[in-house]
Design a protein around this motif. Structure first.
Motif, short mmCIF file in Angstrom:
data_model
loop_
_atom_site.label_atom_id
_atom_site.label_comp_id
_atom_site.label_asym_id
_atom_site.label_seq_id
_atom_site.Cartn_x
_atom_site.Cartn_y
_atom_site.Cartn_z
N ILE A 37 -17.13 -17.99 -116.44
CA ILE A 37 -18.21 -17.51 -117.08
C ILE A 37 -18.59 -16.74 -116.40
O ILE A 37 -18.63 -15.74 -117.06
CB ILE A 37 -18.61 -18.74 -118.00
CG1 ILE A 37 -17.74 -19.70 -119.41
CG2 ILE A 37 -20.08 -17.70 -119.18
CD1 ILE A 37 -17.11 -18.73 -119.97
N LEU A 38 -19.42 -17.44 -115.28
CA LEU A 38 -20.33 -16.71 -114.51
C LEU A 38 -19.42 -15.48 -113.91
O LEU A 38 -20.34 -13.93 -114.07
CB LEU A 38 -21.21 -17.36 -113.61
CG LEU A 38 -21.96 -18.61 -114.23
CD1 LEU A 38 -22.78 -19.01 -112.54
CD2 LEU A 38 -23.15 -17.36 -114.01
N LEU A 39 -18.11 -15.73 -113.60
CA LEU A 39 -17.10 -14.79 -112.91
C LEU A 39 -16.94 -13.63 -113.94
O LEU A 39 -17.18 -12.16 -113.74
CB LEU A 39 -16.05 -15.60 -112.68
CG LEU A 39 -16.59 -15.49 -111.15
CD1 LEU A 39 -14.78 -16.42 -111.05
CD2 LEU A 39 -16.15 -15.27 -109.99
N TRP A 40 -17.30 -13.94 -115.55
CA TRP A 40 -16.73 -12.69 -116.31
C TRP A 40 -17.72 -12.21 -116.62
O TRP A 40 -17.87 -10.65 -116.58
CB TRP A 40 -16.34 -13.66 -117.36
CG TRP A 40 -15.97 -13.12 -118.75
CD1 TRP A 40 -17.38 -12.12 -120.09
CD2 TRP A 40 -14.75 -12.29 -120.01
NE1 TRP A 40 -16.69 -11.80 -120.33
CE2 TRP A 40 -15.32 -11.30 -120.17
CE3 TRP A 40 -13.42 -12.11 -119.16
CZ2 TRP A 40 -14.37 -11.08 -121.13
CZ3 TRP A 40 -13.02 -12.44 -120.01
CH2 TRP A 40 -12.99 -11.73 -120.80
N PHE A 41 -19.07 -13.50 -116.26
CA PHE A 41 -20.38 -12.00 -116.60
C PHE A 41 -21.13 -11.15 -116.04
O PHE A 41 -21.44 -9.97 -115.86
CB PHE A 41 -21.40 -12.92 -116.65
CG PHE A 41 -21.23 -13.45 -119.15
CD1 PHE A 41 -21.69 -12.50 -119.57
CD2 PHE A 41 -21.06 -14.57 -119.20
CE1 PHE A 41 -21.97 -13.18 -121.00
CE2 PHE A 41 -20.78 -15.27 -120.45
CZ PHE A 41 -21.39 -14.05 -121.53
N TYR A 42 -20.82 -11.83 -114.81
CA TYR A 42 -20.65 -11.02 -113.28
C TYR A 42 -19.81 -10.01 -113.53
O TYR A 42 -20.13 -8.40 -113.17
CB TYR A 42 -20.54 -11.65 -112.33
CG TYR A 42 -20.46 -10.96 -110.70
CD1 TYR A 42 -21.55 -10.28 -109.93
CD2 TYR A 42 -19.38 -10.24 -110.29
CE1 TYR A 42 -21.14 -9.49 -108.61
CE2 TYR A 42 -18.74 -9.24 -109.21
CZ TYR A 42 -19.98 -8.81 -108.62
OH TYR A 42 -20.12 -7.90 -107.62
N SER A 43 -18.32 -9.68 -113.83
CA SER A 43 -17.80 -8.72 -113.74
C SER A 43 -17.76 -7.38 -115.21
O SER A 43 -18.03 -6.36 -115.20
CB SER A 43 -16.57 -8.66 -114.02
OG SER A 43 -15.78 -9.03 -112.99
N VAL A 44 -18.96 -8.35 -116.22
CA VAL A 44 -19.24 -7.69 -117.25
C VAL A 44 -20.83 -6.58 -116.87
O VAL A 44 -20.70 -5.60 -117.72
CB VAL A 44 -19.02 -7.94 -118.73
CG1 VAL A 44 -19.55 -7.51 -119.83
CG2 VAL A 44 -17.59 -8.56 -119.26
#
Length: 308
Positions: free
Chosen positions: A128-135
């Motif tokens: 989830i953190l990787l997703w929000f990092y990218s977004v």
């Protein structure tokens, strides 16, 4: 063949090999020597499951990062663009789902007992953190740098958590576990500080492309001189950590490791600090960023001396 080449570039194969090497060295140069003669049943099987989980989750993170960065990469790295060129955007999303789901599956396979089931939600949180990092966070002021540095260190932290009983850690009863904790903390701290410095260097290198798409990174908000000063602060913290480690090595009469640390870590770090202080252009920081990769590699490779 071209699609396969695109996938390998998309998942950053060299970076995945580095993650794999890190956990492999932790297993065979630190964990197994410390717990010689008292290794749990199926330890190797569980280790390789965790290793595959870490590689798949990292690959998924790289994929989703490129998915959301197509426009910026067209400016910063047009020759390395994959999504939308070699692989469709839909294909990238499918690959991200496969890698992330596979990562959770293998995390579950790495669970030793019911008390270790927390590994699954923790790795899910990492996804989830990787997703929000990218977004979102990648374009923000320092938050993205701190987050990705933590996630790099996470490959070491999750290895440690997979090996210990949380209750035993709180009690602090066993000397072996204390040593294992100290070494994992050392390398996690080293990975965090090194990655933080490198991320700031990359932000300065990519300033022009990031500015065009509304990013609010440190060099865009406060300029290159301030970003350079903050980068130097992280490098100095890293130097302090290494000097403390060298004292530790002398106390335990690990002379070969001491020489290695001096030649391949402390001395190069002095040059990195000097060159960072003198850097002025995006190209200068691009070169420094590449050198930091080799510096991080040399640091992780030092685990070999705990086996010797």
């Amino acid at each position: 063949m071209q699609t396969l080449r695109g996938i390998l570039r998309l998942v950053r194969l060299p970076n995945l090999l580095f993650i794999g090497l890190t956990q492999w060295l932790l297993q065979f140069c630190i964990y197994q020597p410390i717990y010689t003669g008292d290794l749990p049943a199926n330890d190797s099987k569980q280790f390789y499951a965790l290793l595959v989980a870490s590689l798949l989750i990292a690959a998924g993170g790289y994929i989703i990062n490129d998915y959301f960065d197509v426009s910026i990469d067209e400016v910063n790295r047009p020759s390395r663009l994959v999504v939308g060129k070699l692989i469709s955007r839909r294909g990238a999303i499918v690959l991200h789902f496969i890698c992330s789901s596979g990562g959770l599956f293998f995390t579950y396979q790495a669970v030793r007992t019911i008390s270790h089931l927390y590994l699954v939600p923790l790795n899910f949180l990492a996804i989830i953190l990787l997703w929000f990092y990218s977004v979102r966070f990648k374009k923000s002021f320092l938050i993205g740098n701190l987050l990705i540095s933590f996630l790099v260190a996470w490959t070491i932290v999750i290895f440690f958590l997979s090996k210990i009983n949380p209750l035993d850690l709180v009690k602090g009863e066993e000397l072996r576990q204390a040593r294992f904790y100290q070494l994992c903390s050392l390398y996690a701290g080293f990975a965090f500080l090194s990655t933080m410095a490198r991320e700031l260097m990359k932000d300065i290198e990519d300033r022009e492309g990031d500015r065009r798409y509304g990013c609010k990174t440190l060099p865009i908000v406060w300029g290159i001189p301030v970003a350079r000063f903050v980068t130097l602060l992280w490098l100095v913290l890293l130097l302090i950590l290494l000097l403390a480690v060298m004292v530790y090595l002398l106390q335990f009469k690990m002379r070969l490791a001491f020489v290695y640390a001096f030649l391949f870590l402390v001395t190069p770090l002095f040059y990195l600090i000097k060159n960072t202080a003198q850097a002025t252009s995006e190209q200068d920081f691009g070169k420094l960023s590449n050198r930091m990769k080799w510096f991080l590699f040399a640091g992780i490779l030092s685990m070999v001396f705990f086996y010797i």
